[in-house]
Design an enzyme around this catalytic site. Structure first.
Site, PDB file in Angstrom:
ATOM      1  N   ASP A  68      20.219  -3.971  -0.772  1.00 47.45           N
ATOM      2  CA  ASP A  68      19.418  -2.765  -0.990  1.00 47.45           C
ATOM      3  C   ASP A  68      19.316  -1.927   0.265  1.00 47.45           C
ATOM      4  O   ASP A  68      18.804  -0.801   0.223  1.00 47.45           O
ATOM      5  CB  ASP A  68      18.022  -3.123  -1.511  1.00 47.45           C
ATOM      6  N   ASN A  69      19.801  -2.446   1.406  1.00 43.38           N
ATOM      7  CA  ASN A  69      19.833  -1.686   2.655  1.00 43.38           C
ATOM      8  C   ASN A  69      21.253  -1.284   3.037  1.00 43.38           C
ATOM      9  O   ASN A  69      21.502  -0.941   4.198  1.00 43.38           O
ATOM     10  CB  ASN A  69      19.221  -2.504   3.794  1.00 43.38           C
ATOM     11  N   ASP A  78      17.795   2.293   6.856  1.00 45.80           N
ATOM     12  CA  ASP A  78      16.698   1.320   6.909  1.00 45.80           C
ATOM     13  C   ASP A  78      16.634   0.596   8.253  1.00 45.80           C
ATOM     14  O   ASP A  78      17.119  -0.524   8.405  1.00 45.80           O
ATOM     15  CB  ASP A  78      16.782   0.324   5.750  1.00 45.80           C
ATOM     16  N   ASP A  95       0.809  -1.221   0.000  1.00 45.63           N
ATOM     17  CA  ASP A  95       0.000   0.000   0.000  1.00 45.63           C
ATOM     18  C   ASP A  95       0.843   1.271   0.000  1.00 45.63           C
ATOM     19  O   ASP A  95       0.322   2.370  -0.112  1.00 45.63           O
ATOM     20  CB  ASP A  95      -0.967   0.010   1.183  1.00 45.63           C
ATOM     21  N   GLY A  96       2.155   1.116   0.157  1.00 40.94           N
ATOM     22  CA  GLY A  96       3.026   2.287   0.138  1.00 40.94           C
ATOM     23  C   GLY A  96       2.973   3.135   1.384  1.00 40.94           C
ATOM     24  O   GLY A  96       3.614   4.180   1.460  1.00 40.94           O
TER      25      GLY A  96
END
Length: 467
Positions: A246-247, A256, A123-124
């Protein structure tokens, strides 16, 4: 807009295949959780102007300030060692970059600002719990001297998000040197986009490594920063929890704050992430995982080199420097925790001896080291032989006091602040923020409840990824 934020958005001038232009999604009824006045001033912003209804709308994503170029960034990554060819900002919008009066360029991004093309059916949005956790953790880490993203603001949205149940929505305004990740390079390398990869490398060198005149030098400097960063994590008992590529921020910042925590009882195999079933990201594994992430970064740089086989050999030699750099940083930081001004290689046995005793005796990590600064080693270990060896090194208690915080953002206190916030009570959050941002000199009237480790009924053993 009357809010004076002067943007200079260099990332959005890179090839557009690195991002999607998109504004944040407006929310129903925003409200304040916190505004970081000190950080605002460092960035050359006026806190009074930000603390207006107009500022609230900006931090809620309901208004875009003049000069911003909102984008969602693309990246890929290895998640728990498995390759995912496309990730990206699934719940974050980068508004742009601000150059402060100190000359430092910083990203301003809204985390929890709605769906993007990279949301992968999510849902972002974020709920109030992870927003409060990241605000407290990132500001505490900054106060402890660790390179980290920071929290400029946190707001509620007046909307609910659905997780296991309906929860109040929130948005964090995250500030970072940049959001360039190892995964940002990986996505371009995986797509054989050498032109885009070269543009990203040149941009990264100009922004974060200005003294690096070549790709190998970029890699070498990145290795050095990661070695220092992980040594700092280890010296504080910090467990990131989800060290996916990606972190991993190329600039060398902690980024993150998902299932992260600082240890109470010390054990090298300690894990907090609820999904880390095999302990890949356990405390003691973090140096090796950092090295693995660096190797993925190096692999993504190989296409930029004219002789790729030679590049593999050269990059391997650079990567192999990590071990010595990390061990030197580890010795320096843990030596300081023991009060040693100039720790020597033979002091490693003394440090490891204490850590072994702490594991055996189930001692609290932070309080045990702080006891040394208070000249009370018996509160760190009952091992009389170790205590005698430590005293024989004639430790400087002032050095130990500067290296060992009195308070840390303990997980059970963060969870209590989140629980209170769910009822609309921000007092525990505000109180805790005031304490953990003064970790070496907390308010004595408040410190005790934050110094004490959790009791049996208060212990929190797992945290969850994502928002």
């Amino acid at each position: 807009m009357t809010i004076a934020i002067s943007f200079d958005n260099s990332y959005s001038r890179l090839p557009e295949r690195l991002f999607t232009r998109q504004a944040p999604v407006p929310v129903a009824d925003p409200g304040w959780i916190a505004l970081n006045d000190g950080l605002a001033r460092e960035m050359g912003l006026d806190p009074d102007a930000l603390r207006t209804d107009e500022g609230l709308r900006v931090f809620a994503g309901s208004a875009v300030p003049e000069g911003a170029t909102p984008i969602a960034q693309l990246y890929a990554g290895h998640q728990f060692g498995s390759w995912n060819p496309q990730l990206g900002d699934g719940r974050q919008i980068l508004l742009g970059e601000v150059v402060g009066p100190d000359g430092v360029r910083r990203d301003i991004a809204l985390k929890g600002s709605g769906q993007t093309p990279y949301s992968r059916m999510g849902d972002g949005r974020a709920w109030v719990g992870p927003v409060i956790r990241e605000y407290l953790m990132s500001e505490a880490m900054h106060a402890l001297g660790v390179p980290t993203t920071r929290a400029l603001a946190a707001v509620t949205t007046g909307e609910e998000v659905i997780r296991e149940t309906a929860l109040p929505g929130a948005i964090l305004t995250r500030v970072a040197q940049s959001h360039i990740r190892v995964g940002t390079f990986q996505v371009l390398a995986a797509r054989s986009d050498t032109e885009g990869l070269r543009a990203l490398a040149e941009h990264t060198m100009a922004r974060h490594f200005p003294s690096a005149g070549s790709v190998p030098e970029l890699l070498a400097q990145m290795v050095a920063r990661q070695a220092e960063l992980i040594a700092q994590w280890m010296s504080l008992g910090f467990i990131h929890g989800v060290m996916n590529t990606d972190n991993c921020a190329v600039a060398g910042e902690t980024i993150d704050y998902g299932p992260c925590a600082m240890m109470d009882v010390y054990h090298p195999a300690r894990v907090f992430s609820s999904i880390d079933a095999h302990g890949r990201y356990a405390y003691g594994n973090q140096p090796q995982v950092a090295l693995w992430n660096i190797a993925q970064f190096a692999t993504s740089l190989v296409p930029l080199m004219p002789d790729q086989q030679k590049a593999v050999d050269d990059f391997t030699a650079i990567i192999n420097r990590f071990a010595d750099l990390y061990q030197a940083a580890w010795l320096r930081r843990f030596g300081a925790k023991l009060g040693l001004a100039d720790p020597q290689p033979e002091d490693r046995a003394l440090i490891e001896g204490l850590l072994t005793a702490m594991t055996r005796e189930e001692r609290d990590f932070t309080n045990s080291f702080r006891a040394l600064a208070d000249d009370a080693p018996e509160r760190a270990t009952s091992d009389a032989e170790w205590i005698a060896a430590w005293r024989a090194r004639d430790p400087d208690l002032a050095i130990a006091a500067r290296a060992n915080p009195q308070v840390i953002p303990r997980l059970h206190r963060i969870e209590a602040a989140i629980s209170a916030a769910l009822t609309g009570d921000l007092t525990p959050f505000e109180e805790m923020l005031g304490v953990v941002t003064r970790p070496f000199d907390p308010d004595p009237d408040l410190a005790k409840r934050y110094v004490d480790p959790p009791g049996e009924g208060d212990r929190v053993d797992r945290t969850f990824c994502g928002t």
